[in-house]
Write a protein that holds these residues in place. Structure first.
Motif, mmCIF file in Angstrom:
data_model
loop_
_atom_site.group_PDB
_atom_site.id
_atom_site.type_symbol
_atom_site.label_atom_id
_atom_site.label_comp_id
_atom_site.label_asym_id
_atom_site.label_seq_id
_atom_site.Cartn_x
_atom_site.Cartn_y
_atom_site.Cartn_z
ATOM 1 N N MET A 5 5.617 20.787 -34.606
ATOM 2 C CA MET A 5 5.876 22.050 -34.533
ATOM 3 C C MET A 5 7.520 22.293 -34.651
ATOM 4 N N THR A 6 7.764 23.300 -35.434
ATOM 5 C CA THR A 6 9.229 23.498 -35.667
ATOM 6 C C THR A 6 10.153 24.028 -34.510
ATOM 7 N N ARG A 7 11.426 23.882 -34.262
ATOM 8 C CA ARG A 7 12.185 24.457 -33.095
ATOM 9 C C ARG A 7 11.642 25.934 -33.016
ATOM 10 N N GLN A 8 11.924 26.715 -34.264
ATOM 11 C CA GLN A 8 11.912 28.182 -34.159
ATOM 12 C C GLN A 8 10.274 28.523 -33.707
ATOM 13 N N SER A 9 9.344 27.841 -34.349
ATOM 14 C CA SER A 9 8.053 28.233 -33.752
ATOM 15 C C SER A 9 7.774 27.755 -32.355
ATOM 16 N N SER A 10 8.315 26.651 -31.976
ATOM 17 C CA SER A 10 8.034 26.453 -30.464
ATOM 18 C C SER A 10 9.060 27.545 -29.594
ATOM 19 N N HIS A 11 9.897 27.886 -30.115
ATOM 20 C CA HIS A 11 10.665 28.825 -29.375
ATOM 21 C C HIS A 11 9.927 30.256 -29.252
ATOM 22 N N THR A 12 9.108 30.634 -30.516
ATOM 23 C CA THR A 12 8.053 31.757 -30.675
ATOM 24 C C THR A 12 6.952 31.814 -29.732
ATOM 25 N N ALA A 13 6.621 30.459 -29.596
ATOM 26 C CA ALA A 13 5.340 30.136 -28.839
ATOM 27 C C ALA A 13 5.759 30.541 -27.243
ATOM 28 N N LEU A 14 6.974 29.725 -26.820
ATOM 29 C CA LEU A 14 7.288 30.018 -25.603
ATOM 30 C C LEU A 14 7.498 31.556 -25.099
ATOM 31 N N LEU A 15 8.110 32.425 -26.009
ATOM 32 C CA LEU A 15 8.211 33.674 -25.786
ATOM 33 C C LEU A 15 7.001 34.577 -25.608
ATOM 34 N N TRP A 16 6.186 34.120 -26.212
ATOM 35 C CA TRP A 16 4.860 34.755 -26.253
ATOM 36 C C TRP A 16 3.995 34.298 -24.826
ATOM 37 N N ILE A 17 4.067 32.981 -24.413
ATOM 38 C CA ILE A 17 3.433 32.678 -23.245
ATOM 39 C C ILE A 17 4.177 33.412 -22.169
ATOM 40 N N VAL A 18 5.504 33.643 -22.039
ATOM 41 C CA VAL A 18 6.381 34.200 -20.881
ATOM 42 C C VAL A 18 5.868 35.496 -20.836
ATOM 43 N N ALA A 19 5.757 36.183 -22.129
ATOM 44 C CA ALA A 19 5.442 37.556 -22.258
ATOM 45 C C ALA A 19 4.173 37.845 -21.566
ATOM 46 N N VAL A 20 2.967 36.945 -22.127
ATOM 47 C CA VAL A 20 1.695 37.124 -21.702
ATOM 48 C C VAL A 20 1.730 37.169 -19.979
ATOM 49 N N GLY A 21 2.535 36.053 -19.414
ATOM 50 C CA GLY A 21 2.633 36.050 -17.994
ATOM 51 C C GLY A 21 3.334 37.423 -17.301
ATOM 52 N N PHE A 22 4.334 37.761 -17.957
ATOM 53 C CA PHE A 22 5.059 38.921 -17.559
ATOM 54 C C PHE A 22 3.973 40.235 -17.653
ATOM 55 N N PHE A 23 3.213 40.221 -18.740
ATOM 56 C CA PHE A 23 2.382 41.471 -18.866
ATOM 57 C C PHE A 23 1.269 41.345 -17.703
ATOM 58 N N MET A 24 0.793 40.301 -17.457
ATOM 59 C CA MET A 24 -0.304 40.223 -16.209
ATOM 60 C C MET A 24 0.329 40.590 -14.920
ATOM 61 N N GLN A 25 1.645 40.100 -14.839
ATOM 62 C CA GLN A 25 2.078 40.630 -13.318
ATOM 63 C C GLN A 25 2.383 42.284 -13.321
ATOM 64 N N ALA A 26 2.867 42.466 -14.589
ATOM 65 C CA ALA A 26 3.439 44.039 -14.475
ATOM 66 C C ALA A 26 1.950 44.844 -14.562
ATOM 67 N N LEU A 27 0.969 44.432 -15.172
ATOM 68 C CA LEU A 27 -0.467 45.223 -15.512
ATOM 69 C C LEU A 27 -0.994 45.282 -14.099
ATOM 70 N N ASP A 28 -0.979 44.074 -13.362
ATOM 71 C CA ASP A 28 -1.646 44.358 -12.056
ATOM 72 C C ASP A 28 -0.778 44.862 -10.774
ATOM 73 N N THR A 29 0.412 45.152 -11.034
ATOM 74 C CA THR A 29 1.031 45.984 -10.078
ATOM 75 C C THR A 29 0.758 47.282 -10.206
ATOM 76 N N THR A 30 0.281 47.929 -11.362
ATOM 77 C CA THR A 30 -0.245 49.490 -11.432
ATOM 78 C C THR A 30 -1.570 49.730 -11.799
ATOM 79 N N ILE A 31 -2.500 48.754 -12.199
ATOM 80 C CA ILE A 31 -3.505 48.799 -12.750
ATOM 81 C C ILE A 31 -4.493 49.402 -11.364
ATOM 82 N N VAL A 32 -4.235 48.816 -10.260
ATOM 83 C CA VAL A 32 -5.055 48.926 -8.899
ATOM 84 C C VAL A 32 -4.994 50.250 -8.453
#
Length: 461
Positions: free
Chosen positions: A1-28
């Motif tokens: 995996m190239t450095r650029q694609s590795s960074h892109t994957a990292l950003l998507w992983i962190v974004a998914v985690g942030f999305f779950m946390q933000a979603l669960d704060t309001t969905i309830v």
């Protein structure tokens, strides 16, 4: 995996985690009346499941950086998502309010690490020039979560059952776990200084005691118990001062408070967020219990807040640059407080257009308020104090959410018991929470004059 694609994957992983946390704060929030009916509990008693989640995140946020240094960001992030998913399953399987509160604590343990550990992973992997763009991408996930949360929660409750507001985290979390294992590289462990368990324990005791004092867990001798808990909170807070003064590496250095805008911003944030944090809890309850809205309808009514908040972020830099932090915060705080008071006017006879306008004004002003408060509180700290100050600031943010829900819910019960009208109880509670927000304007008057050329960068709420 190239450095650029590795960074892109990292950003998507962190974004998914942030999305779950933000979603669960309001969905309830839009599902609370349905959960209450199913668990045979009073709707306002549901405030405990919101407070349990936010308070747990506040308690554990300071430990996130130390855990990442001690065990590695990859390992800690994987465990965080795992605990969050297990907690979500436990929430869906709860058969009583006490079980749900315990499950929300477990969910909060995982959620407390998702954003700070994700930010840390990005900071260590992405170069300085690309870091701002990377955080901007992650923040989009945090904005989408609150937009989808209330509507998605209402739709799940109306079309399926409330259990799906927690089960939705399972496939998202499973995808996140796979991505962490597949794409997130093993990071080098950093030398972690000894963690200040005593300091963390004192501050945690202060926050827990203070929160419980506002809503004692027993029905008898509530006044005496509240007084005892307030006293315990004050003792633990004051005990931290001499402790931190004599410890080489305390959890939070007292030198942070030598920066005047940090102290003022912290207190102003607490007061302002207490008022505004009660809104997402009280509004769906009032709409469903008093105005007769369906869960989906009340969820859709939250959209103007989220959309206006997202759109208004682009205005904040220009407004602060033109008027300065002090003038902007004074005026904008008044608008936030007035819009909260205006929620008391919601009734079956109020036109829908008027309701949407009030909701949009609150959403826009509240979003700009958060961005300005975040920036003015942290911008004066040195590089050495920035990490510690941001961690303390995050704790205060989460504490304020829990306090806003506790105080707002308690006020409704007090006014309803005194006047015999739940509708009047909601109206008076909104008026009181709006006044609390307005009080923060007096705090912001003590800000040191900030250069008009400085402008806040978009920040997470």
């Amino acid at each position: 995996m190239t450095r650029q694609s590795s960074h892109t994957a990292l950003l998507w992983i962190v974004a998914v985690g942030f999305f779950m946390q933000a979603l669960d704060t309001t969905i309830v929030n839009t599902a609370l009346p349905s959960i209450a009916r199913d668990l045979h509990a009073a709707p306002l008693a549901m405030q405990s499941i919101v407070v349990a989640y936010t308070l747990t995140m506040a308690l554990l946020t300071p430990a996130s950086g130390w855990l990442a240094d001690r065990f590695g960001t990859r390992r800690v992030y994987f465990v965080s998502i795992s605990v969050f998913v297990v907690g979500s399953l436990a929430c869906a399987g709860a058969h009583s309010l006490n079980q749900l509160v315990f499950a929300r604590v477990l969910q909060g343990i995982g959620g407390s690490m998702l954003l700070p550990i994700g930010r840390l992973a990005v900071l260590r992997a992405v170069s300085g020039e690309a870091y701002v763009s990377a955080l901007a991408m992650i923040s989009v996930a945090g904005q989408v979560g609150p937009i989808l949360g209330p509507t998605l929660g209402g739709w799940f409750v109306q079309s399926f059952t409330w259990h799906w507001i927690f089960l939705i985290n399972v496939p998202i979390g499973a995808a996140g776990l796979y991505a962490v294992q597949r794409f997130l590289p093993h990071d080098t462990l950093h030398d972690a200084p000894p963690f200040d368990f005593i300091g963390c324990g004192l501050l945690s005791l202060c926050m827990v005691a203070f929160s419980l004092a506002l809503d004692p867990p027993v029905q008898t001798h509530r006044g005496a118990l509240s007084a005892a808990l307030f006293t315990l909170a004050a003792i633990s807070a004051f005990a931290y001062i001499p402790y931190a003064r004599h410890r080489r590496n305390p959890l939070f250095k007292l030198a942070l408070f030598r920066e005047p805008n940090f102290s003022v911003g912290l207190i102003g944030n607490l007061l302002c967020r207490i008022g505004s944090s009660a809104v997402p809890f009280l509004l769906p309850l009032m709409m469903q219990l008093e105005l007769g809205y369906s869960p989906l309808h009340s969820g859709l009514m939250m959209l103007p807040i989220a959309i206006a908040g997202t759109v208004s972020k682009r205005w904040i830099a220009r407004l602060v640059k033109r008027y300065g932090y002090d003038t902007f915060l004074l005026v904008n705080t008044a608008l936030v407080g007035a819009s909260i008071v205006a929620f008391a006017a919601f009734s079956p006879s109020l036109p829908l257009f008027a309701e949407i306008v009030i909701l949009a004004i609150f959403g826009a002003c509240n979003s700009m308020q958060f961005a300005a408060m975040n920036s003015v509180t942290l911008k004066g700290l040195s590089k050495q104090d920035a990490g510690s100050g941001n961690s303390l600031f995050s704790m205060v943010q989460m504490l304020a959410i829990g306090l806003g829900v506790s105080i707002g819910g308690s006020l409704v019960q007090v006014f309803e018991g005194h006047f015999g009208s739940a509708s009047l109880g909601f109206k008076l509670s909104f008026a009181c929470m709006g006044v609390v927000t307005l009080l923060s304007g007096a705090v912001f008057r003590r800000l040191d004059s900030a250069p008009r050329t400085s402008a806040p960068t978009p920040a997470a709420r």
